[in-house]
Design an enzyme around this catalytic site. Structure first.
Site, short mmCIF file in Angstrom:
data_model
loop_
_atom_site.label_atom_id
_atom_site.label_comp_id
_atom_site.label_asym_id
_atom_site.label_seq_id
_atom_site.Cartn_x
_atom_site.Cartn_y
_atom_site.Cartn_z
N ASP A 130 0.86 -1.20 0.00
CA ASP A 130 0.00 0.00 0.00
C ASP A 130 0.89 1.24 0.00
OD1 ASP A 130 0.41 0.96 3.02
OD2 ASP A 130 0.29 -1.20 3.01
N ASP A 157 0.48 3.65 2.25
CA ASP A 157 0.19 4.21 3.57
C ASP A 157 -0.92 5.27 3.41
OD1 ASP A 157 0.73 3.99 6.33
OD2 ASP A 157 1.83 5.86 6.30
N1 LIG Z 1 1.10 1.31 5.84
C1 LIG Z 1 1.62 0.45 6.70
N2 LIG Z 1 2.06 0.87 7.91
C2 LIG Z 1 2.62 0.01 8.78
N3 LIG Z 1 2.76 -1.30 8.54
C3 LIG Z 1 2.34 -1.77 7.36
N4 LIG Z 1 2.35 -3.00 6.83
C4 LIG Z 1 1.80 -2.92 5.60
N5 LIG Z 1 1.43 -1.66 5.31
C5 LIG Z 1 1.75 -0.92 6.40
#
Ligand SMILES: Nc1ncnc2[nH]cnc12
Ligand SMILES: CSC[C@H]1O[C@H](OP(=O)(O)O)[C@H](O)[C@@H]1O
Length: 310
Positions: free
Chosen positions: A227, A229
């Site tokens: 992703d 974030d």
């Molecule tokens: N955006 C994110 N923040 C923290 N840990 C994660 N693991 C996968 N995506 C994450």
């Protein structure tokens, strides 16, 4: 056939599986171990898998596999018994850990499903996780300037690149932010991590990698971006997004780990996987507490990993 609950030989290489990588299929299963350490019991049973030796396929290399969040992902990042995990692996003979992690991307060019091999980490955990073996009357300070083993990282990168064009995209370097969680970051935090030069973010690299260093085990992390974030214009991170991308790319993740195990099983890497370069580091680091000041129980606990060290 009953599953063996002990394993007679030392096991030098371990894989710690993370979110979405709770098993390593396609390996011959040799034993299931449920050890207890002075720091409690590990996250999951440790499975010993047999990997065919590249030089002689009639023989095999044993690999230990541990699921970081438990068999059903029942342990939150702050509940992972990292000391028990690392101590149990060390006791088995492990000197090399290939850890796997689902991460958020903090950079446009690191797209969801890309792989990243971080070379640095910034600690944003909050001190609520037990983070050292050296306490209670035995003080120790190990070096951690380079948290990931560069020799191992070179091998891992080579394996990742060999799969490129076949669905795998790899970034050779990166700074990993390890946050506390379990909630994801705020937008302001996410932007701040970008301004710090962060490449990817997870909740699992620490204290795991610090404890591996204290246990004189070489450690690297293969990260898979799931992703952007919440700094990006695309949809904010969610569990569904993480799991969706992990699932969609799990075959590549397994192929990547498999390629690394193939390579590390070669005789030419014997010295590297035995982590000879780390041998003795914790004996020196723990030598700071003068013998008369060492707590007997603390010394006894450390005997589990380092018989005769202190
Ligand atoms: N955006 C994110 N923040 C923290 N840990 C994660 N693991 C996968 N995506 C994450
Ligand atoms: C399910 S999203 C957050 C979760 O995913 C990562 O897990 P792991 O590193 O074990 O693959 C991240 O670190 C969080 O624990």
């Amino acid at each position: 056939m009953a599953t063996a609950t002990s394993y007679p030989d030392p096991v030098h290489i371990a894989v710690i599986g993370g979110t979405g990588l709770q098993h390593l299929p396609n390996f011959t299963h040799a034993a299931t171990l449920t050890p207890t350490t002075p720091w409690g019991t590990p996250s999951s049973p440790i499975h010993i898998l047999h990997h065919p030796s590249p030089s002689d396929p009639s023989t095999h290399i044993p690999i230990a596999f541990l699921s970081r969040h438990g068999v059903h992902h029942e342990l939150a990042p702050h509940e992972v018994p990292a000391r028990a995990n690392i101590a149990a692996l060390r006791k088995l003979g492990v000197r090399t850990i290939i850890a796997f992690s689902a991460v958020g991307s903090l950079q446009e060019e690191i797209k969801p499903r890309d792989f990243v091999i971080p070379d640095q980490v910034i600690d944003r955990t909050k001190g609520i996780r037990p983070f050292t073996f050296f306490e209670g009357g035995l003080v120790g300070h190990v070096g951690f300037a380079d948290p990931f083993d560069e020799g191992l990282n070179k091998v891992v990168r080579k394996c990742g690149h060999s799969l490129e064009g076949d669905g795998v995209r790899l970034h050779d370097k990166g700074t990993l932010i390890c946050m506390e969680g379990p909630q994801f970051s705020t937008r302001a935090e996410s932007k701040m991590y970008r301004s710090w030069g962060g490449s990817v973010i997870n909740m699992s690299c620490l204290p795991e990698s610090k404890l591996a260093r204290e246990a004189e085990i070489s450690y690297v992390m293969i990260c898979m971006s799931t992703d952007y974030d919440c700094w990006h214009t695309s949809e904010d991170v969610s569990v569904e997004m993480v799991m969706g991308n992990m699932k969609a790319n799990s075959e590549n993740a397994r192929r990547f780990v498999g390629a690394v195990l193939d390579e590390l099983s070669k005789e030419e890497h014997l010295e590297l996987v035995s982590a000879k370069h780390l041998e003795g580091a914790s004996r020196g680091a723990g030598g700071i507490t003068a013998k008369p000041g060492r707590n007997e129980d603390a010394v006894k606990r450390m005997e589990y990993m380092f018989p005769g060290y202190y």
